[in-house]
Write an enzyme that holds these catalytic residues in place. Structure first.
Site, mmCIF file in Angstrom:
data_model
loop_
_atom_site.group_PDB
_atom_site.id
_atom_site.type_symbol
_atom_site.label_atom_id
_atom_site.label_comp_id
_atom_site.label_asym_id
_atom_site.label_seq_id
_atom_site.Cartn_x
_atom_site.Cartn_y
_atom_site.Cartn_z
ATOM 1 N N GLY A 11 0.872 -1.307 0.002
ATOM 2 C CA GLY A 11 -0.081 -0.033 0.062
ATOM 3 C C GLY A 11 0.934 1.332 0.208
ATOM 4 C CE1 TYR A 144 -9.014 2.744 8.501
ATOM 5 C CE2 TYR A 144 -9.558 4.865 9.507
ATOM 6 C CZ TYR A 144 -8.641 3.993 8.874
ATOM 7 O OH TYR A 144 -7.424 4.442 8.735
HETATM 8 P P1 NAD Z 1 -3.511 1.872 1.767
HETATM 9 O O1 NAD Z 1 -4.937 1.589 1.211
HETATM 10 O O2 NAD Z 1 -2.609 2.531 0.590
HETATM 11 O O3 NAD Z 1 -2.641 0.660 2.055
HETATM 12 C C1 NAD Z 1 -3.590 -0.482 2.655
HETATM 13 C C2 NAD Z 1 -2.847 -1.812 2.586
HETATM 14 O O4 NAD Z 1 -3.415 -3.001 3.111
HETATM 15 C C3 NAD Z 1 -2.976 -2.163 0.874
HETATM 16 O O5 NAD Z 1 -1.941 -2.607 0.207
HETATM 17 C C4 NAD Z 1 -4.280 -3.099 0.816
HETATM 18 O O6 NAD Z 1 -3.972 -3.851 -0.420
HETATM 19 C C5 NAD Z 1 -3.628 -3.777 2.101
HETATM 20 N N1 NAD Z 1 -4.716 -4.611 2.924
HETATM 21 C C6 NAD Z 1 -6.102 -4.190 2.983
HETATM 22 N N2 NAD Z 1 -6.894 -5.139 3.564
HETATM 23 C C7 NAD Z 1 -5.931 -6.233 3.799
HETATM 24 C C8 NAD Z 1 -6.197 -7.505 4.274
HETATM 25 N N3 NAD Z 1 -7.373 -7.904 4.742
HETATM 26 N N4 NAD Z 1 -5.129 -8.418 4.117
HETATM 27 C C9 NAD Z 1 -4.250 -7.913 3.729
HETATM 28 N N5 NAD Z 1 -3.680 -6.669 3.169
HETATM 29 C C10 NAD Z 1 -4.934 -5.943 3.263
HETATM 30 O O7 NAD Z 1 -3.520 2.954 3.001
HETATM 31 P P2 NAD Z 1 -2.469 3.631 3.730
HETATM 32 O O8 NAD Z 1 -2.525 4.879 3.625
HETATM 33 O O9 NAD Z 1 -1.089 3.153 3.233
HETATM 34 O O10 NAD Z 1 -2.652 2.997 5.011
HETATM 35 C C11 NAD Z 1 -1.775 2.176 5.859
HETATM 36 C C12 NAD Z 1 -2.486 2.007 7.304
HETATM 37 O O11 NAD Z 1 -2.304 3.096 7.936
HETATM 38 C C13 NAD Z 1 -3.799 1.632 7.402
HETATM 39 O O12 NAD Z 1 -3.825 0.580 8.429
HETATM 40 C C14 NAD Z 1 -4.542 2.823 7.842
HETATM 41 O O13 NAD Z 1 -5.535 2.546 8.524
HETATM 42 C C15 NAD Z 1 -3.476 3.645 8.568
HETATM 43 N N6 NAD Z 1 -3.586 4.900 8.541
HETATM 44 C C16 NAD Z 1 -3.192 5.674 7.519
HETATM 45 C C17 NAD Z 1 -3.260 7.037 7.500
HETATM 46 C C18 NAD Z 1 -3.195 7.885 6.091
HETATM 47 O O14 NAD Z 1 -3.219 9.155 6.105
HETATM 48 N N7 NAD Z 1 -2.286 7.397 5.155
HETATM 49 C C19 NAD Z 1 -4.184 7.595 8.415
HETATM 50 C C20 NAD Z 1 -4.364 6.906 9.684
HETATM 51 C C21 NAD Z 1 -3.996 5.409 9.527
#
Ligand code: NAD
Ligand code: UDP
Length: 314
Positions: A11, A144
């Site tokens: 991701g 979420y």
């Molecule tokens: P993203 O959607 O780009 O990445 C999430 C990744 O998890 C993706 O590659 C997706 O394919 C994978 N994924 C989803 N469900 C899955 C499952 N059941 N099994 C295996 N893989 C799975 O989002 P991101 O921005 O990179 O976020 C990454 C993490 O950070 C998440 O947990 C998100 O909640 C947390 N987060 C991100 C932000 C932000 O601003 N980017 C803010 C708060 C929290």
């Protein structure tokens, strides 16, 4: 060399984390089900001798030997996490349970990527870790928000009851290259719309605020949080606060776009304001973000300019 499992490694944040850890000389097992992630995010790492890629879904148990686990697997964009709400809460809760079981069996340290969404639509501003939040438990964002809250609860219970070595970070809106073109979050949406001279979709009147952290700052904070003693939760984000209207105007100006701002209905339970209090991160991690919004946007705009000029983005 440590062996490190990164769930959600393909991701946006996960791919930057994998790259960072490989550059530090660690062995990285990148696990992803490719729901919102993409092989393109990690294609440059595939041939690295210390990199393994595993297609797996964390709602199913997974067994591997490792020293540390970063649990990032979960869709993060409201559009994507609401697309299949049941799957989202299963990923948050069952996925967390599976990772805790793995960490317990291995005596490995487990860091959970939690979120500012645990504060909901906050009455305390800026938000400190001690604030319990104001979350709608039955709304469209709850799969979420409540999923991440339950994950934190499970982390703390496994720590108290089974001495599992945990770390929790609460990430505030982070942006940068490798957010998917269809991600739907505000920074990538506005930049892609501006670069195409298309209408900028403003939800509500744009007076709601967010605080935007550049990805390199966030990854540095995340790794520091993993490799220190404080259990958490720790806020990680950039305290610079902007209205969404200010963000749109800034992006239009920086891209030299002829886009017009068009107003759409504000999604349900969209928080009115959000800004991290990062004094705990400053104290425990000696960490504070260093990339100003203008610099981070410049790099991100360049990335999307390149992506948008290639058919299908790649
Ligand atoms: P993203 O959607 O780009 O990445 C999430 C990744 O998890 C993706 O590659 C997706 O394919 C994978 N994924 C989803 N469900 C899955 C499952 N059941 N099994 C295996 N893989 C799975 O989002 P991101 O921005 O990179 O976020 C990454 C993490 O950070 C998440 O947990 C998100 O909640 C947390 N987060 C991100 C932000 C932000 O601003 N980017 C803010 C708060 C929290
Ligand atoms: N937003 C917007 N237009 C868009 C996408 C998002 O006005 O095209 C708004 C959204 O309503 C929210 C803010 O921008 O108030 C941040 O949204 P995002 O989806 O990036 O993350 P959130 O912080 O809401 O999880």
């Amino acid at each position: 060399m440590k062996s490190i499992l990164v769930t959600g490694g393909a991701g946006f944040l996960g791919s930057h984390l994998c790259e960072y850890l490989l550059n530090k000389g660690e062995h990285v097992i990148c696990l992803d089900n490719f729901f919102t992630g993409s092989r393109n995010n990690i294609v440059h790492l595939i041939d690295h001798k210390n990199f393994e890629l595993v297609r797996h879904d964390i709602t199913m148990p997974y067994y591997v030997e490792c020293d540390q686990i970063y649990n990032l697997a979960c869709p993060a964009s409201p559009i994507h996490y609401q697309y299949n709400a049941i799957k989202t809460i299963k990923t948050c809760v069952l996925g967390m349970h599976n990772m805790l079981g793995l960490a317990k069996r291995l005596n490995a340290r487990l860091l959970q990527a939690s979120t500012s969404e645990v504060y909901g639509d906050p009455l305390e501003h800026p938000q400190k870790e001690s604030y319990w939040g104001r979350v709608n438990p039955i709304g469209v964002r709850s799969c979420y928000d409540e999923g991440k809250r339950a994950a934190e609860t499970m982390m703390m219970d496994y720590h108290r009851q089974n001495k599992v070595d945990i770390r929790i970070i609460r990430i505030f809106n982070t942006y940068g290259p490798r957010m998917a073109l269809q991600d739907g979050r505000v920074v990538s949406n506005f930049i892609i719309q501006a670069l195409g001279n298309k209408d900028i979709t403003m939800y509500g009147d744009g007076s709601q605020t967010r605080s935007f952290c550049y990805v390199s700052d966030l990854i540095e904070g995340m790794v520091r949080a993993m490799n220190q003693d404080y259990i958490g939760p720790i806020n990680l984000g950039n305290p610079g606060e902007f209205t969404i209207l200010e963000l749109a105007k800034k992006i239009i100006e920086m891209t030299g776009s002829s886009s017009e701002i068009v107003y759409r209905e504000l999604p349900k339970d969209d928080p009115v304001k959000r800004r991290p209090d990062i004094s705990l991160a400053q104290e425990k991690l000696s960490w504070a973000p260093s990339v100003p919004l203008s610099d981070g946007l410049k790099t991100t705009i360049e990335y999307y300019r390149k992506m948008c000029s290639i058919p299908n983005g790649y």
